[in-house]
Design an enzyme around this catalytic site. Structure first.
Site, PDB file in Angstrom:
ATOM      1  N   SER A  98       0.908  -1.061   0.391  1.00  0.00           N
ATOM      2  CA  SER A  98       0.043  -0.040  -0.227  1.00  0.00           C
ATOM      3  C   SER A  98       0.371   1.127  -0.049  1.00  0.00           C
ATOM      4  CB  SER A  98      -0.710  -0.319   1.032  1.00  0.00           C
ATOM      5  OG  SER A  98      -1.544   1.228   1.890  1.00  0.00           O
ATOM      6  N   TYR A 119      -2.152  -0.257  10.111  1.00  0.00           N
ATOM      7  CA  TYR A 119      -2.534  -0.739   8.444  1.00  0.00           C
ATOM      8  C   TYR A 119      -0.931  -0.844   7.982  1.00  0.00           C
ATOM      9  CZ  TYR A 119      -3.864  -1.613   3.806  1.00  0.00           C
ATOM     10  OH  TYR A 119      -3.908  -1.053   2.314  1.00  0.00           O
TER      11      TYR A 119
HETATM   12  P1  NAD Z   1     -11.432  -5.722   0.349  1.00  0.00           P
HETATM   13  O1  NAD Z   1     -11.441  -5.481   1.389  1.00  0.00           O
HETATM   14  O2  NAD Z   1     -12.413  -4.921  -0.843  1.00  0.00           O
HETATM   15  O3  NAD Z   1     -11.256  -7.197   0.375  1.00  0.00           O
HETATM   16  C1  NAD Z   1     -10.383  -7.386   0.470  1.00  0.00           C
HETATM   17  C2  NAD Z   1     -10.970  -9.385   1.138  1.00  0.00           C
HETATM   18  O4  NAD Z   1     -10.010 -10.159   1.515  1.00  0.00           O
HETATM   19  C3  NAD Z   1     -11.958  -9.075   1.257  1.00  0.00           C
HETATM   20  O5  NAD Z   1     -13.003  -9.535   0.467  1.00  0.00           O
HETATM   21  C4  NAD Z   1     -11.758 -10.253   2.974  1.00  0.00           C
HETATM   22  O6  NAD Z   1     -12.740 -10.185   2.674  1.00  0.00           O
HETATM   23  C5  NAD Z   1     -10.644 -10.375   2.544  1.00  0.00           C
HETATM   24  N1  NAD Z   1      -9.494 -10.507   4.273  1.00  0.00           N
HETATM   25  C6  NAD Z   1      -9.285 -10.244   4.708  1.00  0.00           C
HETATM   26  N2  NAD Z   1      -9.144 -11.278   5.853  1.00  0.00           N
HETATM   27  C7  NAD Z   1      -8.867 -12.517   5.187  1.00  0.00           C
HETATM   28  C8  NAD Z   1      -8.259 -14.098   5.846  1.00  0.00           C
HETATM   29  N3  NAD Z   1      -7.922 -13.521   7.117  1.00  0.00           N
HETATM   30  N4  NAD Z   1      -9.228 -14.595   5.171  1.00  0.00           N
HETATM   31  C9  NAD Z   1      -8.800 -14.388   4.044  1.00  0.00           C
HETATM   32  N5  NAD Z   1      -9.793 -13.514   3.505  1.00  0.00           N
HETATM   33  C10 NAD Z   1      -9.427 -12.561   4.127  1.00  0.00           C
HETATM   34  O7  NAD Z   1     -10.039  -4.504  -0.236  1.00  0.00           O
HETATM   35  P2  NAD Z   1      -9.141  -3.990  -0.988  1.00  0.00           P
HETATM   36  O8  NAD Z   1      -9.875  -2.737  -1.813  1.00  0.00           O
HETATM   37  O9  NAD Z   1     -10.019  -5.069  -3.025  1.00  0.00           O
HETATM   38  O10 NAD Z   1      -8.007  -4.500  -0.887  1.00  0.00           O
HETATM   39  C11 NAD Z   1      -7.043  -5.438  -1.637  1.00  0.00           C
HETATM   40  C12 NAD Z   1      -5.757  -5.726  -1.083  1.00  0.00           C
HETATM   41  O11 NAD Z   1      -5.743  -4.118  -1.547  1.00  0.00           O
HETATM   42  C13 NAD Z   1      -5.436  -5.428   0.117  1.00  0.00           C
HETATM   43  O12 NAD Z   1      -4.144  -6.588   0.671  1.00  0.00           O
HETATM   44  C14 NAD Z   1      -5.454  -4.271   0.352  1.00  0.00           C
HETATM   45  O13 NAD Z   1      -4.724  -3.622   1.830  1.00  0.00           O
HETATM   46  C15 NAD Z   1      -3.974  -3.076  -0.239  1.00  0.00           C
HETATM   47  N6  NAD Z   1      -4.879  -2.171  -0.521  1.00  0.00           N
HETATM   48  C16 NAD Z   1      -5.846  -1.177  -1.565  1.00  0.00           C
HETATM   49  C17 NAD Z   1      -6.116  -0.227  -1.602  1.00  0.00           C
HETATM   50  C18 NAD Z   1      -7.368   0.285  -1.851  1.00  0.00           C
HETATM   51  O14 NAD Z   1      -7.522   1.687  -2.255  1.00  0.00           O
HETATM   52  N7  NAD Z   1      -8.529  -0.382  -2.305  1.00  0.00           N
HETATM   53  C19 NAD Z   1      -4.821   0.733  -1.291  1.00  0.00           C
HETATM   54  C20 NAD Z   1      -4.282   0.226  -1.247  1.00  0.00           C
HETATM   55  C21 NAD Z   1      -3.642  -1.148  -0.677  1.00  0.00           C
END
Ligand code: NAD
Length: 357
Positions: free
Chosen positions: A149, A174
């Site tokens: 991130s 985080y």
């Molecule tokens: P999201 O919350 O929509 O998706 C994450 C998914 O992971 C969820 O469906 C959740 O149920 C699942 N999950 C969480 N912990 C789990 C576990 N222990 N076992 C199994 N499943 C689990 O988030 P997103 O926005 O799609 O983010 C995806 C990735 O990208 C994440 O790693 C997030 O940290 C990273 N990220 C996202 C953004 C953004 O702007 N959306 C920015 C930087 C980084």
């Protein structure tokens, strides 16, 4: 990419053939888009997601249902529900599915909630990632790509974040958990020669976007004439990246393994909160009701991505302008809203503010 001369610059071997990819967090926002893209181009996808209630689970169920509808019959999609920290389940998945490619998107996301409850972030993000890397090394995975991130840059004074020049200072649990994943990635590369690439996403938005994030909240609330909260004076700026650009970068990273690399994935230019609100007003054709709030602890005032490393080493190039991205997202929102695909915005419910009829 000229400033980097280490051996890590040499891709192992670009891979364009068929793949079986384990997509963790495949029911979530980014994971479901990546899974859809891989399935569309003919790969097999195995999803593991615990379907947690960080935001409304019905959104994740609908993301999965959408994929199942299109691909379940072809037997190229398999879905497991469970925690990536569950050792028995994960061992079973690796033994049964033998994925050679891992796209690890599962994590507990969100900066502010991580200050309230850091332990859940340590569990899913650090323990979960370690567990997956252990199994990936043991089962000979060819490439392990994971979501880091932009928040790892934290309190850095720079306004243009580049991977090898800006010192990162995570300022929330985080962000620290994501930095820990990057460090572990190096360790697993070093110990077991696992090819591993970490991708630092910069605020991702688009259709099916997370309802806890400002883009969705603003579009939802402004559309319905509900007050929005603006933290700070509106000058804080984010590098908002449209989902299809992120998917493109993730897939490029999957196809082009490096022994160990960290890449920014972003648009490469910032948009101020004020301009963001103006753009949403333009496409929703509604006037925003704005309440100005103090800056929040842990929030980073500016994030702007230097995309050069990913451009040079992955051939990544952000294509969707901010205006076009907002236009598409608002159009999706109007569609989904009309069809009642999304009927929740958690904060809205908590505030007792019902959805407009
Ligand atoms: P999201 O919350 O929509 O998706 C994450 C998914 O992971 C969820 O469906 C959740 O149920 C699942 N999950 C969480 N912990 C789990 C576990 N222990 N076992 C199994 N499943 C689990 O988030 P997103 O926005 O799609 O983010 C995806 C990735 O990208 C994440 O790693 C997030 O940290 C990273 N990220 C996202 C953004 C953004 O702007 N959306 C920015 C930087 C980084």
């Amino acid at each position: 990419y000229e400033s980097e001369t280490s051996k890590w610059c040499t891709p192992v071997e670009p891979h364009v053939g068929y793949k079986k990819v384990l997509v963790t967090g495949g029911a979530g926002f980014i994971g479901s888009h990546v899974a859809e893209y891989l399935l569309q181009r003919g790969d097999d996808v195995v999803i593991i997601d615990e379907m947690n209630d960080y935001y409304d689970v019905r959104i994740k169920e609908s993301n999965l249902a959408n994929l199942q509808l299109k691909y379940q019959d072809e037997k190229r999609l398999k879905i497991y529900r469970g925690d990536i920290c569950d050792e028995n389940l994960m061992l079973q998945i690796f033994e049964e599915e033998r994925p050679e490619w891992v796209c690890h998107m599962a994590a507990r996301a969100g900066v502010r909630p991580s200050i309230q409850d850091p332990y859940v972030y340590i569990h899913s993000n650090i323990k979960g990632t370690t567990h997956l890397m252990e199994l990936s090394a043991r089962f000979g995975v060819k490439n392990f790509v994971f979501a880091s991130s932009s928040s790892v840059y934290g309190g850095s004074k720079s306004t243009f974040f580049s991977e090898d020049e800006v010192v990162d200072n995570p300022v929330s649990p985080y962000a620290a958990s994501k930095k820990a994943c990057e460090l572990l990635a190096y360790t697993y590369h070093h110990l077991y020669q696992l090819n591993v690439t970490g991708l630092r996403f910069f605020t991702v938005y688009g259709p099916r976007g997370r309802p806890d994030m400002a883009p969705f909240k603003f579009i939802d609330r402004i559309s319905r004439g509900v007050e929005i909260q603006q933290f700070g004076d509106g000058s804080s700026s984010r590098d908002y990246t449209y989902i299809s650009d992120i998917v493109d970068g993730v897939v490029r990273a999957i196809d082009r393994p490096y022994p160990y690399q960290i890449f920014n994935l972003g648009k490469g230019s910032g948009t101020s909160l004020k301009d963001f609100i103006d753009m949403v007003q333009k496409y929703t054709e509604k006037q925003a009701i704005v309440r100005v709030m103090p800056d929040q602890p842990g929030d980073v005032p500016y994030t702007c991505c230097s995309p050069y490393k990913a451009e040079h080493l992955l051939g990544y190039k952000s294509k969707v302008t901010f205006e076009e991205g907002i236009r598409r997202t608002v159009s999706w929102y109007k569609d989904a809203y009309d069809k009642h695909d999304i009927d929740v915005c958690p904060e809205t419910q908590a505030n007792g503010l019902g959805r407009a009829p």
